[in-house]
Write an enzyme that holds these catalytic residues in place. Structure first.
Site, PDB file in Angstrom:
ATOM      1  N   GLY A 237      -1.352   0.736   4.023  1.00 42.47           N
ATOM      2  CA  GLY A 237      -0.655   2.007   3.922  1.00 42.47           C
ATOM      3  C   GLY A 237       0.044   2.429   5.200  1.00 42.47           C
ATOM      4  N   GLY A 238       1.226   2.988   5.051  1.00 40.62           N
ATOM      5  CA  GLY A 238       1.955   3.557   6.171  1.00 40.62           C
ATOM      6  C   GLY A 238       2.699   2.572   7.038  1.00 40.62           C
TER       7      GLY A 238
ATOM      8  N   GLY B 288       0.795  -1.213   0.000  1.00 36.07           N
ATOM      9  CA  GLY B 288       0.000   0.000   0.000  1.00 36.07           C
ATOM     10  C   GLY B 288       0.832   1.269   0.000  1.00 36.07           C
ATOM     11  CG  HIS B 289      -1.457   4.776   0.337  1.00 39.83           C
ATOM     12  ND1 HIS B 289      -1.476   5.461   1.523  1.00 39.83           N
ATOM     13  CD2 HIS B 289      -2.669   4.175   0.232  1.00 39.83           C
ATOM     14  CE1 HIS B 289      -2.648   5.308   2.116  1.00 39.83           C
ATOM     15  NE2 HIS B 289      -3.396   4.521   1.345  1.00 39.83           N
ATOM     16  N   GLY B 290       2.703   4.602   0.894  1.00 38.55           N
ATOM     17  CA  GLY B 290       3.475   5.080   2.034  1.00 38.55           C
ATOM     18  C   GLY B 290       4.185   4.010   2.829  1.00 38.55           C
TER      19      GLY B 290
END
Length: 358
Positions: A266-267, A247-249
């Site tokens: 994400g993250g 996922g993003h980040g």
């Protein structure tokens, strides 16, 4: 290739050739498992391998073995060509590179490729049929781009990379040196970012970058999303299996290994050398320490300490999970015993007894 020629190459490798047989130098035309190898093929055996017994029945022409006296004596008795290696599996990998060398595509651009005007191509780049490359893209020397690859604008690719058929690189992708992206993998696609409003979901623009550091390998059908701001970063030497979602980040350290169907929200942050087995799920903003290992289908929330081995959902220390798993099959009998104890306690509380009731 003669066995002696192969050993000469392996001695310059990382596997550590310690000693070899004398007087036997078969011509090797390939490699196979002990069970399937023939007289013109190489095989190997690891220390403690359960297949030790199969060496005696193997028809292999040559074998790579660990430093065990009984194995040397057995190989001699079988009149096999052999080499003792510090790491037979690594030696076998190095041998495969010699016995089955990868073809080197010819440098040049296929006539059907579509390349924008503002593209920088390094020396020795090979671009296959129907490749599409957008503006403001730089491709380093000796990179190989196989048929059907799509590279959007604003992409940077280092030297010695290989992009397999139908891989896609979206804007903001930054690929280091010696990276491999396998077929149908997607790097830099928009992260799953939406803001809830009274009118429904409002899309959050994903304007960040995806950075693959040097030596990263991305398996078939895997996806690595870019964030709204900042970057998604995959540490150098990390190996990603097929069908992995990142996922993003997300940020991973160096030398991680992510098996098939791993999903990382994400993250999340992974330290160096983290290993995630098949179908492991990592929750949003989870933190996993260096060299931690998660066994298959683990679900990780929160934090995993450096060097810890976890299992299960939610993930708990592996040894505790093993005890819980062993107890699980006993639950029906334990429940039965609990019901009997409750009856006994209830009967004693009312002044009776189980025998009297019967």
């Amino acid at each position: 290739m003669r066995f002696s020629q192969l050993i000469a190459v392996l001695k310059n490798g990382d596997a550590g050739v310690l000693s070899t047989s004398e007087g036997r130098d078969p011509e090797l035309r390939g490699a196979a498992s002990l069970e399937r190898a023939t007289a013109d093929q190489l095989s190997f055996l690891e220390k403690g391998n359960a297949l030790v017994g199969s060496l005696e029945s193997s028809e292999a022409g040559a074998v790579l073995i660990p430093d065990q006296q009984e194995l040397r004596e057995l190989a001699e008795r079988l009149q096999l060509a052999w080499a003792v290696c510090g790491d037979p599996r690594l030696a076998f990998a190095e041998a495969l590179e010699q016995l089955h060398p990868k073809p080197s595509p010819q440098a040049g651009i296929h006539a059907s490729a579509v390349i924008a005007d503002r593209v920088q191509l390094g020396a020795g780049v090979s671009i296959g049929a129907r490749v599409c490359i957008g503006d403001d893209t730089r491709i380093g020397p000796r990179t190989v781009i196989h048929p059907g690859v799509v590279i959007y604008g604003n992409v940077d690719i280092g030297e010695g990379c290989e992009l397999h058929a139908n891989a896609v690189l979206h804007p903001g992708s930054r690929i280091g040196d010696r990276c491999v992206v396998h077929s149908n993998a997607v790097v830099g696609s928009e992260g799953f970012g939406f803001v809830p409003t009274a009118k429904g979901w409002r899309k959050m623009p994903q304007t960040g970058l995806v950075v693959l550091e040097d030596g990263v390998e991305v398996g078939c059908g895997s996806t690595i999303d870019r964030p709204s701001v900042g970057e998604t970063r995959i540490g150098s030497g990390t190996k990603i299996d097929n069908l992995v979602q990142i996922g993003h980040g997300v940020v991973t350290g160096r030398g991680c290994a992510l098996a098939s169907q791993v999903g990382i929200a994400g993250g999340a942050q992974l330290g160096h050398g983290v290993i995630l087995a098949g179908q492991v799920g990592v929750a949003n903003r989870a933190v996993i320490g260096d060299r931690a290992i998660a066994s298959s289908k683990s679900g990780i929330h929160g934090e995993v300490a450096a060097g810890e081995v976890v299992s299960g959902y939610p993930a708990i220390p592996n040894r505790l999970w093993l005890r819980c798993s062993a107890a699980f099959s006993k639950l029906p009998e334990m429940a039965k015993q609990l019901r009997e104890l409750k009856k006994q306690v209830s009967s004693e509380a009312t002044g009776g007894s189980i025998e009297a009731d019967q």
